[in-house]
Design a protein around this motif. Structure first.
Motif, PDB file in Angstrom:
ATOM      1  N   ALA A 135      -3.520  -4.206  -0.371  1.00 41.18           N
ATOM      2  CA  ALA A 135      -2.926  -4.843   1.006  1.00 41.18           C
ATOM      3  C   ALA A 135      -1.359  -5.054   0.947  1.00 41.18           C
ATOM      4  O   ALA A 135      -0.920  -5.212  -0.264  1.00 41.18           O
ATOM      5  CB  ALA A 135      -3.823  -6.148   1.188  1.00 41.18           C
ATOM      6  N   SER A 155      -9.846  -5.420   2.090  1.00 45.47           N
ATOM      7  CA  SER A 155      -8.753  -4.837   1.747  1.00 45.47           C
ATOM      8  C   SER A 155      -8.863  -3.335   1.144  1.00 45.47           C
ATOM      9  O   SER A 155      -8.344  -2.476   1.567  1.00 45.47           O
ATOM     10  CB  SER A 155      -7.857  -5.704   0.830  1.00 45.47           C
ATOM     11  N   THR A 162       0.807  -1.074  -0.001  1.00 46.36           N
ATOM     12  CA  THR A 162       0.146   0.053  -0.156  1.00 46.36           C
ATOM     13  C   THR A 162       0.815   1.436  -0.102  1.00 46.36           C
ATOM     14  O   THR A 162       0.297   2.433  -0.125  1.00 46.36           O
ATOM     15  CB  THR A 162      -1.027   0.123   1.208  1.00 46.36           C
ATOM     16  N   ARG A 196     -12.211 -11.023   0.505  1.00 45.23           N
ATOM     17  CA  ARG A 196     -10.689 -10.666   1.128  1.00 45.23           C
ATOM     18  C   ARG A 196     -10.201  -9.183   0.369  1.00 45.23           C
ATOM     19  O   ARG A 196     -10.116  -8.254   0.814  1.00 45.23           O
ATOM     20  CB  ARG A 196      -9.714 -11.487   0.766  1.00 45.23           C
ATOM     21  N   GLN A 197     -10.590  -9.330  -0.978  1.00 48.93           N
ATOM     22  CA  GLN A 197     -10.052  -7.911  -1.737  1.00 48.93           C
ATOM     23  C   GLN A 197     -10.973  -6.953  -1.492  1.00 48.93           C
ATOM     24  O   GLN A 197     -10.583  -5.684  -1.097  1.00 48.93           O
ATOM     25  CB  GLN A 197     -10.075  -8.314  -3.231  1.00 48.93           C
ATOM     26  N   ARG A 235       1.017  -7.794   0.952  1.00 51.58           N
ATOM     27  CA  ARG A 235       0.764  -9.033   0.873  1.00 51.58           C
ATOM     28  C   ARG A 235       1.663  -9.632  -0.023  1.00 51.58           C
ATOM     29  O   ARG A 235       2.472  -9.062  -0.948  1.00 51.58           O
ATOM     30  CB  ARG A 235      -0.469  -9.452   0.599  1.00 51.58           C
TER      31      ARG A 235
END
Length: 380
Positions: free
Chosen positions: A250, A355, A193, A351-352, A252
């Motif tokens: 995110a 996020s 991010t 999840r997206q 990740r």
């Protein structure tokens, strides 16, 4: 960042990108980094079921360097340290990346410059390490003085007949349908991010340099949104990218890539994985940035891993290329990129969404304008 060295040459004319940078854009390198790492060393993961993880690893083509009830060290056929260190944990998660310094002196120099402590690595690995954290929160080790695992037998590439040269006479091609033997860890891809801040950290701290920048469609004026980053070994060529970094909602792990001998090994190894019920995410094809042949798979915990062969090698004289970040621009040939690979399928939708909601509320580089650019990638 300081201006890059003047001793670089145009890397986009008939080489690796149709465009180069223009005045005022990110130079893709630091003039005076703290050190210059030589390569990626290993990745670390926690896994709730080491037995299931080992079964996939062997089918994917790893060897096992060490196994205990709490740890599994996976290796390639090349001499060196482990490629992947798996630890028993309550849930599956990415635990960080280790880069190999040119020597132990660089590890000590980095410790002195950053104020981090130097610690000895476990005896089975040997050497010393400095533990850092990049601006995205990813744990980053810099290691040196490692013990060298001896090389193992390689998967010999098939002898090829070409239109004007017959090297294979009175012989056939019958690649065995066996695991594609992993030779080494090639690269890791991370999402951040705080992309620009994190990119500069890797250039300034570890001396890495950018091979190619991608920008969101219609947003070149906002700067890059992804970079393919190589190690600076001077005149000695290095992989087109050892680290790839992308702006996203995110912080990740995205995927990691492991070199195999050739297309036959990659393809036959893929058939072996399919026969055992493992899931191909995308492939087989050939990328544009890096040029490598690729085949992407999901491990039992959903992590994305790649077999690759025949990637580009650059020395430190090439400037970064620039190109739009598009789904169709990810490959020269191969099947269309899948929603699973883009992390846009049903498995990742919830999840997206979470996020993106949190990223837009937080103080970072992923704003509404950048979200619009990211959403264009999948359809462009």
């Amino acid at each position: 960042m300081a201006d890059p060295s003047a001793s670089v040459r145009d890397g986009h004319k008939d080489l690796h990108s149709e465009q180069g940078g223009v005045r005022g854009e990110h130079p893709g390198r630091a003039a005076n980094p703290l050190i210059r790492v030589a390569d990626i060393a290993w990745l670390e993961f926690d896994k709730p079921d080491l037995g299931k993880a080992e079964a996939f690893a062997r089918a994917f083509g790893f060897g096992v360097a060490q196994r205990t009830p709490q740890q599994l060290h996976l290796r390639g056929t090349d001499t060196g340290g482990p490629c992947v260190i798996l630890r028993s944990g309550a849930r599956s998660r990415f635990g960080g990346v280790a880069f190999r310094a040119a020597d132990e002196v660089d590890v000590l120099r980095l410790a002195d410059k950053t104020g981090a402590a130097v610690h000895a690595l476990p005896e089975v690995i040997g050497g010393v390490a400095v533990q850092l954290t990049d601006p995205s929160g990813t744990p980053v080790k810099v290691v040196g003085g490692l013990q060298q695992l001896p090389a193992q037998p390689v998967q010999v590439p098939q002898v090829a007949n070409t239109a004007r040269a017959g090297a294979r006479i009175n012989a056939t091609v019958r690649p065995p349908r066996v695991p594609a033997r992993v030779q080494r860890l090639g690269h890791v891809v991370l999402q951040s991010t705080t992309y620009l801040k994190t990119l500069d950290w890797y250039l300034d701290t570890l001396g890495m340099i950018v091979s190619d920048f991608l920008y969101f469609p219609g947003q070149r004026d906002r700067g890059p949104a992804m970079s393919f980053i190589r190690c600076d070994r001077g005149a000695t060529p290095a992989d087109h990218h050892t680290l790839a970094l992308a702006l996203g909602p995110a912080n990740r792990y995205v995927h990691s890539a492991y070199q195999v001998s050739d297309l036959d090994a990659l393809a036959a190894g893929g058939e072996y994985l399919l026969e055992r019920g493992y899931v191909r995410s995308w492939g087989i094809g050939r990328h544009i940035q890096g040029s490598q042949l690729f085949d992407y798979w999901r491990d039992p915990d959903g992590f994305l891993v790649e077999h690759f062969a025949d990637g580009d090698l650059f020395d430190n004289t090439l400037e970064p290329g620039w190109a739009p970040f598009t789904a169709t621009g990810l490959a020269q040939w191969g099947p269309p990129v899948t929603r699973d690979f883009l992390d846009a399928g049903p498995r990742a939708a919830g999840r997206q969404a979470v996020s993106m909601f949190h990223a837009l509320r937080d103080d970072n580089e992923f704003d509404l304008h950048r979200l619009r650019g990211l959403l264009k990638v999948a359809t462009s």
